[in-house]
Design a protein around this motif. Structure first.
Motif: not given
Length: 505
Positions: A13-19
């Motif tokens: 979740t963290k990875f995919r939300t950091v553009r």
């Protein structure tokens, strides 16, 4: 296990939300694809016949579809069923011709894989199956068949004082090769299959004299025309028509601009002795069929740098902003936190690397063929293998950068060390002009060993070629190079885990 699964979901979740991380990963794929296509579109092949430009010919294909060189002088008779040929080879000499501007400089000498002997071949068409027993200039007696297979016999060169007897016998679908020093006591060299009607006889050929010069881009290889001549006597032949006429073919010869054969072979017959001359080779076509995977994956080098930046920032940003303390507070088992980050980052970069390679290899290959290169396309299985291994190379590089990010606590420092460890050794070995030995050691001992995944053509001991990293040949197999990378990754993540357990930031 449930707790670890939650950690992995949280990290995903963290990875995919950091553009920036997502865009960086996409950029790595796009760079790999576009740069590979750009280089392929600017690579062209051209051929000429004298001063006239012609379309480059497609090399003949062997029994397994692999490009081959099949050029030799052939003195032969038809063979329908069982039969045998026995000869004594009493001499083998040669000349080497230097190309312009020293074209008039001809020196005596034999290339180490110059060949002369007896052969059964499935017709005279280039690429057709064959079984041959031969003497060579420096590798003794050899039995070779279907271009890729080579079996050694007794060592030593042939001469009037040390002649070699050769016998090739077919019974059913099996050919047996045997050698002798005196024509009385015979030693079997090997066996090979070849069924159906064929041609049986004598042959002579000689590969070009190859000289490799070091330099940027892996150096250059200079090939000089070489011609071999062998003398045969005590020629015995069974299984053919009694008193049959010897046929003569310069297999694979090409015509010059004036329509005459270019560097032809020949035979002279006198009193039961045949003196045969020829040039060329019967072997896999190595290093001459056009650019390889290394060229079309050139964008992978830049793509790796982008991946290194993304991987280092996934942890250095958290450390710099103190956010990792919150993560570690929620999950006190800090090694699991690092493992979850590694699982997410490794999976994402593996998919990205595999997709980039799977796209660029066939697309760039088609562009190269449109630009005049005549190498055959890679089998789907080979493309799948290289793409998967490219994904492992990208994932390994990302995990190495992740471990360095935890150890060094600074994204820029982690990026620098990862680039020096993975990218620079590869560039130095392939285009840096290093001596071959130094380049090969770099590709054995550093994480750049994983670039061995780009080698798709095998190295043949019986074929003279420029087997260097710059030409796409690596000192380790793909699995060996990936194992070296895995060792560095395990070390970096192990040290990173130890440091993470001692401090929060």
């Amino acid at each position: 296990m449930i707790e670890f699964g939650r950690l992995v979901r949280a990290e995903w979740t963290k990875f995919r939300t950091v553009r920036g991380w997502v865009l960086g990963t996409v950029a790595a794929v796009v760079v790999t694809l576009l740069l590979g296509l750009f280089v392929a579109s600017n690579s062209h092949a051209s051929c000429s016949n004298g001063t006239v430009d012609i379309e480059c010919p497609t090399p003949p294909a062997g029994p397994d579809g692999q490009p081959v060189r099949d050029k030799f002088y052939f003195v032969h008779q038809p063979l329908a069923g069982d039969g045998a040929i026995t000869v004594r080879v009493t001499s083998m000499t040669g000349i080497i011709t230097y190309p312009p501007p020293d074209h008039d400089e001809i020196v005596p000498g034999l290339v180490e894989w110059a060949k002369a002997g007896v052969i059964v071949k499935d017709g005279t068409a280039q690429g057709s199956r064959y079984v041959a027993l031969m003497v060579t200039a420096e590798h003794g007696v050899r039995m070779q068949h279907d271009f890729t297979h080579d079996t050694g016999g007794r060592p030593g060169a042939v001469s009037a004082d040390a002649p070699r007897w050769l016998r090739l016998t077919r019974v059913g679908d099996t050919l047996t090769g045997a050698e002798s020093a005196d024509g009385a006591s015979w030693t079997r060299v090997g066996t090979a299959p070849l069924a159906g009607a064929a041609e049986i006889g004598l042959f002579v050929t000689s590969p070009s004299d190859l000289t490799v010069h070091g330099g940027v881009g892996g150096g250059t290889a200079t090939a000089r025309l070489a011609k071999a001549t062998a003398t045969f006597d005590n020629i015995g032949l069974t299984g053919t028509a009694p008193g049959g006429e010897w046929l003569r073919d310069d297999v694979g010869h090409v015509l010059g601009p004036d329509g005459t054969p270019h560097h032809p072979g020949g035979v002279e017959v006198a009193g039961g002795v045949m003196t045969v001359s020829g040039n060329g080779d019967m072997a896999p076509l190595v290093g001459e069929s056009g650019p390889g995977v290394q060229l079309v994956l050139i964008g992978l080098v830049i793509g790796l740098i982008v991946v290194i930046v993304v991987a280092a920032r996934t942890v250095s940003t958290e450390i710099r902003r103190g956010l990792i303390s919150v993560t570690l507070l929620a999950s006190p088992r800090r090694a699991r936190v690092l493992a979850a980050k590694a699982v997410v980052l490794g999976a994402v970069t593996f998919v990205a690397g595999t997709a980039a390679a799977a796209l660029v290899i066939p697309l760039a290959w088609n562009v190269l063929r449109d630009n005049g290169f005549r190498q055959p396309g890679l089998p789907v299985a080979t493309i799948a293998r290289v793409a998967t291994e490219a994904g492992l190379l990208v994932a390994g590089t990302a995990l190495l950068a992740l471990g360095l990010g935890v150890l060094l606590r600074r994204g820029l420092a982690a990026v620098g060390v990862a680039v020096v460890a993975v990218v620079l050794p590869y560039l130095a070995a392939v285009i840096g002009g290093l001596p071959t030995a130094a380049a090969e050691w770099l590709l054995r001992l550093t994480p750049a060993a994983a670039f061995a995944i780009q080698q798709v053509a095998p190295e043949y001991a019986h074929v003279l070629a420029n087997y260097t990293p710059g030409s796409g040949y690596y000192p380790l197999p793909a699995w060996g190079g990936l194992a070296v990378m895995a060792g560095y990754v395990a070390l970096a993540l192990g040290l990173a885990s130890a440091r993470l357990r001692r401090s929060d930031a």
